[in-house]
Design a protein around this motif. Structure first.
Motif, PDB file in Angstrom:
ATOM      1  N   LYS A 185      47.403  41.775  53.946  1.00 33.61           N
ATOM      2  CA  LYS A 185      48.457  42.411  54.746  1.00 33.61           C
ATOM      3  C   LYS A 185      49.248  43.387  53.883  1.00 33.61           C
ATOM      4  CE  LYS A 185      51.319  43.005  58.252  1.00 33.61           C
ATOM      5  NZ  LYS A 185      52.346  43.832  57.643  1.00 33.61           N
ATOM      6  N   LEU A 186      49.522  42.988  52.645  1.00 33.57           N
ATOM      7  CA  LEU A 186      50.228  43.878  51.707  1.00 33.57           C
ATOM      8  C   LEU A 186      49.404  45.148  51.471  1.00 33.57           C
ATOM      9  CD1 LEU A 186      52.350  44.641  49.570  1.00 33.57           C
ATOM     10  CD2 LEU A 186      51.102  43.200  47.942  1.00 33.57           C
ATOM     11  N   LEU A 187      48.120  44.981  51.246  1.00 30.97           N
ATOM     12  CA  LEU A 187      47.250  46.133  51.001  1.00 30.97           C
ATOM     13  C   LEU A 187      47.195  47.058  52.215  1.00 30.97           C
ATOM     14  CD1 LEU A 187      44.268  44.405  49.144  1.00 30.97           C
ATOM     15  CD2 LEU A 187      46.061  45.820  48.139  1.00 30.97           C
ATOM     16  N   SER A 188      47.169  46.469  53.391  1.00 32.11           N
ATOM     17  CA  SER A 188      47.171  47.272  54.614  1.00 32.11           C
ATOM     18  C   SER A 188      48.438  48.110  54.713  1.00 32.11           C
ATOM     19  CB  SER A 188      47.042  46.358  55.833  1.00 32.11           C
ATOM     20  OG  SER A 188      47.049  47.119  57.029  1.00 32.11           O
ATOM     21  N   ASP A 189      49.573  47.518  54.345  1.00 27.18           N
ATOM     22  CA  ASP A 189      50.850  48.243  54.360  1.00 27.18           C
ATOM     23  C   ASP A 189      50.848  49.371  53.331  1.00 27.18           C
ATOM     24  OD1 ASP A 189      51.739  46.541  56.309  1.00 27.18           O
ATOM     25  OD2 ASP A 189      52.982  45.307  54.974  1.00 27.18           O
ATOM     26  N   VAL A 190      50.310  49.077  52.143  1.00 27.86           N
ATOM     27  CA  VAL A 190      50.265  50.076  51.065  1.00 27.86           C
ATOM     28  C   VAL A 190      49.383  51.259  51.468  1.00 27.86           C
ATOM     29  CG1 VAL A 190      49.465  50.542  48.709  1.00 27.86           C
ATOM     30  CG2 VAL A 190      50.757  48.457  49.203  1.00 27.86           C
ATOM     31  N   TYR A 191      48.229  50.962  52.018  1.00 33.57           N
ATOM     32  CA  TYR A 191      47.315  52.017  52.479  1.00 33.57           C
ATOM     33  C   TYR A 191      47.979  52.871  53.550  1.00 33.57           C
ATOM     34  CZ  TYR A 191      42.867  51.124  50.088  1.00 33.57           C
ATOM     35  OH  TYR A 191      41.871  51.046  49.150  1.00 33.57           O
ATOM     36  N   SER A 192      48.707  52.221  54.443  1.00 36.35           N
ATOM     37  CA  SER A 192      49.391  52.946  55.512  1.00 36.35           C
ATOM     38  C   SER A 192      50.485  53.845  54.948  1.00 36.35           C
ATOM     39  CB  SER A 192      49.991  51.956  56.515  1.00 36.35           C
ATOM     40  OG  SER A 192      50.699  52.649  57.536  1.00 36.35           O
ATOM     41  N   CYS A 200      40.755  47.259  40.399  1.00 36.16           N
ATOM     42  CA  CYS A 200      40.354  48.383  41.248  1.00 36.16           C
ATOM     43  C   CYS A 200      38.908  48.800  41.014  1.00 36.16           C
ATOM     44  CB  CYS A 200      41.271  49.584  40.992  1.00 36.16           C
ATOM     45  SG  CYS A 200      42.969  49.351  41.547  1.00 36.16           S
ATOM     46  N   PHE A 201      38.486  48.812  39.753  1.00 40.54           N
ATOM     47  CA  PHE A 201      37.146  49.293  39.406  1.00 40.54           C
ATOM     48  C   PHE A 201      36.187  48.147  39.074  1.00 40.54           C
ATOM     49  CE2 PHE A 201      39.741  53.060  38.814  1.00 40.54           C
ATOM     50  CZ  PHE A 201      38.909  54.080  39.242  1.00 40.54           C
ATOM     51  N   SER A 202      36.530  46.932  39.478  1.00 39.37           N
ATOM     52  CA  SER A 202      35.693  45.779  39.142  1.00 39.37           C
ATOM     53  C   SER A 202      34.279  45.907  39.708  1.00 39.37           C
ATOM     54  CB  SER A 202      36.350  44.486  39.645  1.00 39.37           C
ATOM     55  OG  SER A 202      36.582  44.559  41.047  1.00 39.37           O
ATOM     56  N   GLN A 203      34.160  46.481  40.899  1.00 40.09           N
ATOM     57  CA  GLN A 203      32.856  46.785  41.503  1.00 40.09           C
ATOM     58  C   GLN A 203      32.924  48.220  42.021  1.00 40.09           C
ATOM     59  OE1 GLN A 203      30.768  43.398  43.565  1.00 40.09           O
ATOM     60  NE2 GLN A 203      32.845  42.581  43.716  1.00 40.09           N
ATOM     61  N   PRO A 204      32.586  49.178  41.181  1.00 40.59           N
ATOM     62  CA  PRO A 204      32.793  50.598  41.477  1.00 40.59           C
ATOM     63  C   PRO A 204      32.145  51.109  42.757  1.00 40.59           C
ATOM     64  CG  PRO A 204      32.211  50.277  39.169  1.00 40.59           C
ATOM     65  CD  PRO A 204      31.984  48.972  39.862  1.00 40.59           C
ATOM     66  N   ARG A 205      31.040  50.506  43.164  1.00 39.33           N
ATOM     67  CA  ARG A 205      30.324  51.011  44.335  1.00 39.33           C
ATOM     68  C   ARG A 205      30.873  50.449  45.652  1.00 39.33           C
ATOM     69  NH1 ARG A 205      23.917  51.092  42.495  1.00 39.33           N
ATOM     70  NH2 ARG A 205      24.195  52.454  40.668  1.00 39.33           N
ATOM     71  N   LYS A 206      31.724  49.427  45.547  1.00 37.41           N
ATOM     72  CA  LYS A 206      32.296  48.856  46.755  1.00 37.41           C
ATOM     73  C   LYS A 206      33.572  49.593  47.138  1.00 37.41           C
ATOM     74  CE  LYS A 206      30.311  44.264  46.697  1.00 37.41           C
ATOM     75  NZ  LYS A 206      30.570  42.826  46.967  1.00 37.41           N
ATOM     76  N   LYS A 207      34.060  49.334  48.344  1.00 35.56           N
ATOM     77  CA  LYS A 207      35.316  49.945  48.772  1.00 35.56           C
ATOM     78  C   LYS A 207      36.454  49.442  47.898  1.00 35.56           C
ATOM     79  CE  LYS A 207      33.761  50.179  53.581  1.00 35.56           C
ATOM     80  NZ  LYS A 207      33.965  49.671  54.956  1.00 35.56           N
ATOM     81  N   LEU A 208      37.389  50.337  47.601  1.00 34.36           N
ATOM     82  CA  LEU A 208      38.521  49.985  46.751  1.00 34.36           C
ATOM     83  C   LEU A 208      39.297  48.808  47.332  1.00 34.36           C
ATOM     84  CD1 LEU A 208      40.525  50.454  44.442  1.00 34.36           C
ATOM     85  CD2 LEU A 208      41.566  52.273  45.824  1.00 34.36           C
ATOM     86  N   ILE A 209      39.530  48.823  48.631  1.00 32.88           N
ATOM     87  CA  ILE A 209      40.320  47.755  49.247  1.00 32.88           C
ATOM     88  C   ILE A 209      39.608  46.398  49.145  1.00 32.88           C
ATOM     89  CG2 ILE A 209      39.430  47.963  51.607  1.00 32.88           C
ATOM     90  CD1 ILE A 209      42.444  47.704  52.497  1.00 32.88           C
ATOM     91  N   LYS A 210      38.279  46.421  49.104  1.00 38.01           N
ATOM     92  CA  LYS A 210      37.506  45.187  48.932  1.00 38.01           C
ATOM     93  C   LYS A 210      37.762  44.600  47.546  1.00 38.01           C
ATOM     94  CE  LYS A 210      34.151  42.237  49.999  1.00 38.01           C
ATOM     95  NZ  LYS A 210      34.256  41.260  51.111  1.00 38.01           N
ATOM     96  N   ASN A 211      37.765  45.447  46.523  1.00 37.49           N
ATOM     97  CA  ASN A 211      38.063  44.981  45.168  1.00 37.49           C
ATOM     98  C   ASN A 211      39.478  44.429  45.077  1.00 37.49           C
ATOM     99  OD1 ASN A 211      35.522  45.804  44.325  1.00 37.49           O
ATOM    100  ND2 ASN A 211      36.240  47.775  43.531  1.00 37.49           N
ATOM    101  N   LEU A 212      40.428  45.144  45.656  1.00 34.50           N
ATOM    102  CA  LEU A 212      41.833  44.740  45.581  1.00 34.50           C
ATOM    103  C   LEU A 212      42.095  43.439  46.336  1.00 34.50           C
ATOM    104  CD1 LEU A 212      43.493  48.238  46.039  1.00 34.50           C
ATOM    105  CD2 LEU A 212      43.671  46.788  44.013  1.00 34.50           C
ATOM    106  N   SER A 213      41.398  43.250  47.442  1.00 40.06           N
ATOM    107  CA  SER A 213      41.632  42.063  48.266  1.00 40.06           C
ATOM    108  C   SER A 213      41.161  40.770  47.604  1.00 40.06           C
ATOM    109  CB  SER A 213      40.952  42.222  49.640  1.00 40.06           C
ATOM    110  OG  SER A 213      39.546  42.322  49.500  1.00 40.06           O
ATOM    111  N   SER A 214      40.406  40.905  46.511  1.00 37.20           N
ATOM    112  CA  SER A 214      39.998  39.712  45.758  1.00 37.20           C
ATOM    113  C   SER A 214      41.170  39.119  44.978  1.00 37.20           C
ATOM    114  CB  SER A 214      38.854  40.051  44.802  1.00 37.20           C
ATOM    115  OG  SER A 214      39.296  40.929  43.773  1.00 37.20           O
ATOM    116  N   VAL A 215      42.234  39.917  44.848  1.00 34.34           N
ATOM    117  CA  VAL A 215      43.402  39.473  44.078  1.00 34.34           C
ATOM    118  C   VAL A 215      44.694  39.547  44.898  1.00 34.34           C
ATOM    119  CG1 VAL A 215      44.841  39.975  42.053  1.00 34.34           C
ATOM    120  CG2 VAL A 215      42.356  40.164  41.886  1.00 34.34           C
ATOM    121  N   TYR A 216      44.819  40.588  45.730  1.00 28.01           N
ATOM    122  CA  TYR A 216      46.075  40.840  46.432  1.00 28.01           C
ATOM    123  C   TYR A 216      45.970  40.520  47.923  1.00 28.01           C
ATOM    124  CZ  TYR A 216      47.006  43.351  42.099  1.00 28.01           C
ATOM    125  OH  TYR A 216      47.160  43.675  40.784  1.00 28.01           O
TER     126      TYR A 216
END
Length: 264
Positions: A225-232, A206-222
């Motif tokens: 579509k799953l992240l989109s569902d979680v955010y929703s 989550c904090f791998s690149q603090p200045r970037k969007k959180l979802i951008k950091n997460l999408s490097s691993v997850y």
């Protein structure tokens, strides 16, 4: 004259006013005191007058000095000294003391973060009062929305009832003087909370690149579509930066990502 060793990150605290303020900050309870890196024993000398103390020291050259200085206290079992690397001790037993204890220490900067995280994990440790680099203390004590908020702040928020900086300590209070400001960090743990180790790995992503969007950091691993569902599900906007999400929502997000179930 014993010289501080760089390999152990030693900076001996000599300011008696600071030492007294640390003692005054200690919780009023019946817990054992565990000290990491007693050094020349200046803080230890005050601790043993207050409570029974167990100290871990890795530096062989200091063991003889401490045994001589606290010979009476050792004999009368007010003070116990263990010669070992404290991280190895944790690896062997998962706790530094078989009973409730408070950790009080002037920690070497290079392993301070690791030690605090291990103390948070240690079920027998109830309170943490440690001298560390101010920059690191701010990360542990930070709240969401603050620029210092990071995975360390999330962990502390979830695992403690209280976390704050008590006061700062200037370089001249030490021998040798460090190049940075130090702070006394206080954490009162919530003993009912147990953090999943894989949650810590999740926070690193989550904090791998603090200045970037959180979802951008997460999408490097997850999966995206799953992240989109979680955010929703959590009603989060995708422009959120890592420091803008509170600890509770990080916990909820982790649970949903770990379960990994996507809507069809």
């Amino acid at each position: 004259m014993v010289k501080a060793k760089k390999k152990f990150g030693q900076n001996f605290l000599k300011d008696s006013t600071v030492l007294d303020r640390i003692i005054q900050s200690m919780p009023k309870n019946d817990n054992k005191i565990v000290e990491i890196g007693p050094g020349l024993g200046d803080l230890t000398e005050k601790l043993v007058k207050y409570k029974d103390t167990l100290a871990y020291e890795v530096d062989t050259d200091l063991i003889g000095i401490l045994k001589t200085k606290f010979a009476i206290d050792i004999h009368e079992k007010r003070f116990e000294l263990i010669h070992t690397d404290v991280l190895k001790a944790w690896n062997e037993k998962s706790t530094l003391y078989e009973g409730s204890y408070d950790l009080i220490a002037n920690l070497p900067y290079y392993i301070a973060t690791n030690i605090i995280l291990r103390a948070i994990e240690d079920e027998n440790c109830e309170n943490i009062i440690v001298m560390i680099q101010k920059e690191v203390a701010l990360k542990f004590a930070a709240s969401e929305g603050e620029k210092e908020f990071s995975g360390l702040g999330v962990i502390t928020k979830l695992a403690s009832k209280e976390a704050r900086i008590l006061f700062d300590v200037p370089p001249e209070s030490f021998e040798p003087a460090p190049k940075v400001m130090s702070s006394i960090l206080f954490i009162k743990k919530d003993l009912d909370v147990k953090l999943d180790k894989s949650f810590l790995k999740f926070l690193k992503v989550c904090f791998s690149q603090p200045r970037k969007k959180l979802i951008k950091n997460l999408s490097s691993v997850y999966d995206k579509k799953l992240l989109s569902d979680v955010y929703s599900d959590l009603e989060l906007i995708e422009t959120l930066r890592p420091h803008e999400l509170n600890a509770s929502l990080y916990s909820q997000m982790y649970t949903k990502v770990k379960n990994g179930k996507q809507r069809s």
